[in-house]
Design an enzyme around this catalytic site. Structure first.
Site, mmCIF file in Angstrom:
data_model
loop_
_atom_site.group_PDB
_atom_site.id
_atom_site.type_symbol
_atom_site.label_atom_id
_atom_site.label_comp_id
_atom_site.label_asym_id
_atom_site.label_seq_id
_atom_site.Cartn_x
_atom_site.Cartn_y
_atom_site.Cartn_z
ATOM 1 N N LYS A 54 6.200 21.410 -42.346
ATOM 2 C CA LYS A 54 7.157 22.476 -42.002
ATOM 3 C C LYS A 54 6.465 23.565 -41.179
ATOM 4 O O LYS A 54 7.021 24.073 -40.210
ATOM 5 C CB LYS A 54 7.775 23.061 -43.280
ATOM 6 C CG LYS A 54 8.742 22.110 -43.959
ATOM 7 C CD LYS A 54 9.146 22.577 -45.348
ATOM 8 C CE LYS A 54 10.009 21.511 -46.038
ATOM 9 N NZ LYS A 54 10.318 21.832 -47.431
ATOM 10 N N GLN A 98 8.765 26.250 -51.845
ATOM 11 C CA GLN A 98 8.683 24.783 -51.947
ATOM 12 C C GLN A 98 8.899 24.341 -53.393
ATOM 13 O O GLN A 98 8.213 24.808 -54.303
ATOM 14 C CB GLN A 98 7.311 24.305 -51.425
ATOM 15 C CG GLN A 98 7.140 22.793 -51.408
ATOM 16 C CD GLN A 98 8.084 22.103 -50.421
ATOM 17 O OE1 GLN A 98 8.307 22.586 -49.309
ATOM 18 N NE2 GLN A 98 8.655 20.986 -50.839
ATOM 19 N N ASP A 121 16.750 27.780 -47.039
ATOM 20 C CA ASP A 121 16.995 26.477 -47.672
ATOM 21 C C ASP A 121 18.459 26.333 -48.079
ATOM 22 O O ASP A 121 18.903 25.236 -48.427
ATOM 23 C CB ASP A 121 16.097 26.305 -48.902
ATOM 24 C CG ASP A 121 14.880 25.438 -48.606
ATOM 25 O OD1 ASP A 121 14.963 24.606 -47.678
ATOM 26 O OD2 ASP A 121 13.862 25.587 -49.311
#
Ligand code: NAD
Length: 284
Positions: A54, A98, A121
């Site tokens: 990412k 994460q 997200d």
């Protein structure tokens, strides 16, 4: 019939190029580059690779990424404090935590501390609520990426029967909301569903997001259907595979995603797109 492959890697490359152009023009107009804070807790090898990918993708398109690597023993309160400080940070447009988190941290509670406008997200209840109300803002990256793949192959989904296997908060549930918006008739199956084959056989569009290799038998696939395999599992021999028996399924489907090279690259591309969206001074 042999299915056409839906090349997520190629589409993600096109999307990233577009994002990169938009960032260049944003900077030319005097704005700073979009900023993404990436938080990783602990040393889980898979999570470390995802985070590395990412951050690399951010660099490719011109997003400024700031990395916070925290020890496994970090206390929940300290993590929440970090999130609050990133919420206040004017150079940070997006915050990515994460998952999974260590067991002593309540992920749902912590995710709710991310400001909804920085929730790239798309996991915050506010953003999921907006999606449920058909007014999406920041959309969960994986289902959003699947929708981009489906749009790309230009099939008609209105009134078609979409079967989703898996009902997690991050994939299956938001996927159902996305497909409802697209006008599909949606059925969600999960671990308590009896006779999975009965449902899979009806699917004009099949999305599998479980993480169990071989769960979806190739012979169950409806002829002419579209199959999207979100499952992503690394076998002991290092091979990466999805949920669907690809070689048999491709003889029945019209369109199918490979694993790897299908949904995975699109998830990352959508994260970059969400970060740019979050940074847009003219957003809602
Ligand atoms: P999860 O474990 O949170 O959810 C799995 C879901 O599958 C649950 O809803 C469960 O009820 C259902 N399930 C389990 N066994 C089943 C069975 N026998 N029949 C029907 N349903 C069953 O997982 P998740 O986070 O949603 O991820 C699912 C898979 O997708 C994993 O392989 C993960 O690695 C992958 N994934 C890939 C990407 C990507 O970008 N490619 C992103 C997210 C997740």
């Amino acid at each position: 019939m042999t299915a056409n492959t839906i090349d997520g890697k190629a589409l993600a490359t096109i999307i990233k190029k577009d994002i990169s152009e938009k960032i260049k023009s944003r900077i030319a107009q005097g704005y700073r580059p979009p900023g993404l804070a990436v938080i990783l807790i602990g040393e889980d090898p898979a999570s470390s690779i995802y985070v590395q990918n990412k951050r690399q993708a951010c660099e490719q398109v011109g997003i400024h990424s700031v990395y916070h690597h925290l020890p496994t023993q970090i206390e929940e309160n300290s993590l929440i404090e970090l999130i609050h400080s990133l919420n206040q940070d004017e150079k940070i447009d997006g915050i990515l935590l994460q998952l999974p988190l260590p067991k002593h941290i309540d992920a749902d509670k912590v995710l709710e501390h991310i400001h909804p406008q920085k929730d790239v997200d798309g996991f915050h209840p506010y953003n999921l609520g907006r999606l449920a109300q058909r007014r999406p803002l920041l959309r969960p990256c994986t289902p959003y990426g699947v929708m981009m793949l489906l749009e790309h192959i230009k099939q008609i989904y209105k009134g078609k029967h979409a079967i989703i296997i898996g009902a997690s908060n991050i994939v299956g549930r938001p996927m159902a909301l996305e497909l409802l918006i697209a006008g599909a008739t949606v059925t969600v199956c999960h671990r308590f569903t009896h006779e999975l084959s009965h449902y899979v056989k009806q699917a004009d569009i099949l999305i599998s997001a479980v993480g169990k290799p071989g769960l979806i038998k190739g012979s169950w696939i409806k002829p002419g259907s579209t199959v999207v395999d979100v499952g992503f599992v690394r076998l002991l021999n290092g091979t990466i595979t999805g949920d669907v028996e690809f070689d048999i399924a491709k003889e029945h489907a019209a369109w199918i995603t490979p694993v790897p090279g299908g949904v995975g690259p699109m998830t990352v591309a959508m994260l970059l797109g969400n970060t740019l969206f979050a940074a847009n001074p003219h957003r809602e």
